[in-house]
Design an enzyme around this catalytic site. Sequence first.
Site, PDB file in Angstrom:
ATOM      1  N   HIS A  98       0.837  -1.209   0.000  1.00  0.00           N
ATOM      2  CA  HIS A  98       0.000   0.000   0.000  1.00  0.00           C
ATOM      3  C   HIS A  98       0.870   1.256   0.000  1.00  0.00           C
ATOM      4  CE1 HIS A  98      -3.285   2.741   1.239  1.00  0.00           C
ATOM      5  NE2 HIS A  98      -2.350   3.293   2.003  1.00  0.00           N
ATOM      6  N   GLU A  99       1.894   1.271   0.844  1.00  0.00           N
ATOM      7  CA  GLU A  99       2.766   2.444   0.914  1.00  0.00           C
ATOM      8  C   GLU A  99       3.550   2.628  -0.385  1.00  0.00           C
ATOM      9  OE1 GLU A  99       2.314   4.563   3.110  1.00  0.00           O
ATOM     10  OE2 GLU A  99       1.084   3.310   4.401  1.00  0.00           O
ATOM     11  N   HIS A 102       1.667   4.593  -2.868  1.00  0.00           N
ATOM     12  CA  HIS A 102       1.803   6.051  -2.789  1.00  0.00           C
ATOM     13  C   HIS A 102       3.030   6.527  -3.562  1.00  0.00           C
ATOM     14  CE1 HIS A 102      -1.536   6.639  -0.184  1.00  0.00           C
ATOM     15  NE2 HIS A 102      -0.999   6.003   0.857  1.00  0.00           N
ATOM     16  N   HIS A 106       3.079   9.085  -6.720  1.00  0.00           N
ATOM     17  CA  HIS A 106       3.970  10.249  -6.812  1.00  0.00           C
ATOM     18  C   HIS A 106       4.715  10.247  -8.137  1.00  0.00           C
ATOM     19  CE1 HIS A 106       7.577  12.650  -5.059  1.00  0.00           C
ATOM     20  NE2 HIS A 106       6.682  13.465  -5.566  1.00  0.00           N
TER      21      HIS A 106
END
Length: 226
Positions: A98-99, A102, A106
Amino acid sequence: MFYDSTYLILVPALILSIWAQSKISSTFNKYSKIYSSKGYTGSQVARMILDSNGLVEVRIERVAGNLTDHYDPRDRVLRLSENVYSSTSVASIGVAAHEVGHAIQHQQEYRPLIIRNNIVPVVNISSRASWVIFFIGIIMGLPFLTNIGIVLFSAVVLFQLITLPVEFNASNRAIKILEDKSILYENEIVGAKKVLSAAALTYVAATLTAISQLLRLMALSNRRND
């Protein structure tokens, strides 16, 4: 005793927040005891996905705390909590992926993420100033100050609303990658989905809380003006 009926506006959000925190805690604990068949740790999965998406420059760091995992777009660093960094559990792999989602957002300039990152400085200031200005307006009987406080707090609500698609999208990316790269088997994917779904509830609760707080400020302002 003084009774403020506007507190009732916060009750549904409070109940949801308590339930969401309990849900993420119990779900993460459950699937942190179920280990992936392939034996990858959270940090290994994160590195694997980052590299396969051309994000070799993004560092992975271990941080203290429980579920303190996050991606820092300024320093291009993925920070994973101890339980996620070195664990081979289904829960840890889901959170790590999940991280990374991100970081991919980006890289691809995912618009909601870019907007959220750009308004962070404004929200940090407005979230602190809004209450002070609002209650000075209430105490001194100055409606224009209470209105300024409400407008400033609206930035917090906007931030929470933008956060929802950012988090949901990161989770969807994570699950798709874990499936496509066969990092987790089908039965393990189910567990990862449950962990990320439980985590998503905390963001929904935070958004409802912010909206409820805004409605309460408006109710207090209207009552004072009447």
